[in-house]
Scaffold this active site. Sequence first.
Site, PDB file in Angstrom:
ATOM      1  N   ASP A 212      -0.837 -37.725 -55.364  1.00 57.25           N
ATOM      2  CA  ASP A 212       0.506 -38.100 -55.811  1.00 57.25           C
ATOM      3  C   ASP A 212       1.137 -39.130 -54.872  1.00 57.25           C
ATOM      4  O   ASP A 212       1.036 -38.994 -53.647  1.00 57.25           O
ATOM      5  CB  ASP A 212       1.365 -36.826 -55.816  1.00 57.25           C
ATOM      6  CG  ASP A 212       2.726 -37.032 -56.460  1.00 57.25           C
ATOM      7  OD1 ASP A 212       2.775 -37.292 -57.661  1.00 57.25           O
ATOM      8  OD2 ASP A 212       3.741 -36.915 -55.740  1.00 57.25           O
ATOM      9  N   GLU A 263     -18.070 -33.673 -46.785  1.00 55.99           N
ATOM     10  CA  GLU A 263     -18.661 -32.406 -46.330  1.00 55.99           C
ATOM     11  C   GLU A 263     -19.221 -31.629 -47.517  1.00 55.99           C
ATOM     12  O   GLU A 263     -19.915 -30.640 -47.363  1.00 55.99           O
ATOM     13  CB  GLU A 263     -17.585 -31.533 -45.644  1.00 55.99           C
ATOM     14  CG  GLU A 263     -17.146 -32.055 -44.299  1.00 55.99           C
ATOM     15  CD  GLU A 263     -15.884 -31.342 -43.790  1.00 55.99           C
ATOM     16  OE1 GLU A 263     -15.457 -30.321 -44.384  1.00 55.99           O
ATOM     17  OE2 GLU A 263     -15.324 -31.831 -42.788  1.00 55.99           O
TER      18      GLU A 263
HETATM   19  C1  BGC Z   1       4.646 -37.706 -60.049  1.00 58.13           C
HETATM   20  C2  BGC Z   1       5.997 -37.438 -60.572  1.00 58.13           C
HETATM   21  C3  BGC Z   1       6.848 -36.946 -59.417  1.00 58.13           C
HETATM   22  C4  BGC Z   1       6.773 -37.884 -58.203  1.00 58.13           C
HETATM   23  C5  BGC Z   1       7.221 -37.200 -56.956  1.00 58.13           C
HETATM   24  C6  BGC Z   1       4.954 -38.881 -59.145  1.00 58.13           C
HETATM   25  O1  BGC Z   1       4.179 -39.824 -59.007  1.00 58.13           O
HETATM   26  O2  BGC Z   1       3.692 -38.041 -61.021  1.00 58.13           O
HETATM   27  O3  BGC Z   1       5.993 -36.542 -61.635  1.00 58.13           O
HETATM   28  O4  BGC Z   1       8.167 -36.877 -59.824  1.00 58.13           O
HETATM   29  O5  BGC Z   1       5.481 -38.318 -57.974  1.00 58.13           O
HETATM   30  O6  BGC Z   1       6.285 -36.270 -56.558  1.00 58.13           O
END
Ligand code: BGC
Length: 556
Positions: A212, A263
């Site tokens: 993310d 790993e």
């Molecule tokens: C996720 C979102 C989220 C944000 C903060 C993004 O890229 O896909 O849904 O709100 O990251 O974590």
Amino acid sequence: MTTIETKATTPDEAWWRQAVVYQVYPRSFADGNGDGIGDLAGILSRIDHIVSLGVDAVWLSPFYPSALVDGGYDVDDYMDVDPRIGTLEEIDRLVATLHAHGIRVMVDLVPNHSSNLHESFRAAVAAGPGSPERDLFVFRDGRGEHGELPPAEWSSLMGDPAWTRVPDGQWYLHLFTKEQPDWNWANPAVHEYFLKVLRFWGDRGVDGFRVDVANALTKRLDDELPTQEELDTPGAFPVGDHPLFDRDDVQDVYREWRQVFDEYDPPLMAVAEAWVTPERRLRYTASGGLDQAFGFDLLRATWDPASFRRIIEESYALAERADVPATWVFSNHDVVRHATRYGLVGGGDENDWLLSRGAHPAEDRDLGLRRARAVTMLALALPGSAYLYQGEELGLPEVMVPDEQRQDPVFWRKGGKEIGRDGCRVPLPWTKDGSSFGFGTGGAHLPQPEWFAQYAAELQEQDPASTLHLYRRALGLRRRLQSAARMEWLELGEDVVAFQRPGGWCSVTNFGSRPATLPRGTVLLASDERGIQDGSLLPDTTVWLDLRPAATTQSA
Ligand code: BGC
């Protein structure tokens, strides 16, 4: 830990290189205990649906304990499951069940920020200024005589200010909501912690990660902080040295992770979510760090053949340079579903549509679905990996959720200036009746409209022309036909995007408003059964043709 026998779609060195990955947003997939929130028991009860699609892997959006301020991207504990969603034992069962069907599992990793309820953040607040606990996050004294002003007047990506004050007077940084404090990646203890998290999931048998906001993490926070205007000005900082985003030094983190990935046998994989330019995207894969990065360029493309051709061409040029297959995405939990995007007619885009609460541009659902089916087939015919989002296999349009029922902080914290992402996160319709269209025995945490009934999976099961059957057939054929080798363009006119694949098959999409003449060949699959007439392809349709002479006994 379970092992997995099956190979990916095509013979390519690593399973993910030509994989079709299906994104499950657990809270909205299926609800096993009737509390209105989707859960692991629900996913387990719908395994047959996932298996029947013929995907290679499942990516699970966050299922971690969370106050759900940001749909689970506010993580209280990276090594546990939210009790409303299930247990670690159920995760193990889900992984084992998917593996038994030859399907890999990826989990969402959220390394830029935790939640304010994470034990480390609570400890940081309790421990006070200057403590090692506090140094796990980005704390600063404020400006002004009594530190009453934030270290900088920055706004977060969710609208409210990016610095929040704690009771002892210091301020902490959060690029998203104030409930999502940013980790301090300048602190080696943060690195250690995430290596532990990676191994925790790797040891449980998970095959990879979706990372993310992979373009944040490391930051350059000098004594003198830049203004918001400077942060937002293109070119104000050297490429790779922006204080907050897409810094070159974030790759050091991923190189470190690579050692952990390696790993395992096969190595764990990771895909970066990084909204950066295609050129910069290369860095996330070519640096000995992560494996691939989502390509969001087609996702942003309008219904325009020239844009499609250009983006495909660019994506391959980059893929070849990085020796990493391209990735294709049309929908995910952050964007308006593509069946709606492609059905907006009469000028304006999905943001106008959201802001006008669906009034304009007008939404033509039939057109949107025809085009969505067409572009999905187009992308599935391309070499590279494809990421699908739950519900697109039902052709679901975006739902216009009433304002008062919205959950997305983007809506609330931007004071309605942006509408947010709830409309693509509405729980799936499985049956045409029932309190939540078969999502569960109770309600649904976001309101499902009446018209959801007609998209129910059970109805589509019985209709051979349904979107569900189209996805299954397309994925089945792809499994047989796909190869990693490059595609060759076919010139069939300005309005047509057509390309040939090794093995003598081709994909043809008509973006125009008049029928397009097809080359001779046997129809393998069409995005619309009635889309071919007298050897021509009707508008808004894709067809896959077998072009080999022996196959042309039956002409298109
Ligand atoms: C996720 C979102 C989220 C944000 C903060 C993004 O890229 O896909 O849904 O709100 O990251 O974590």
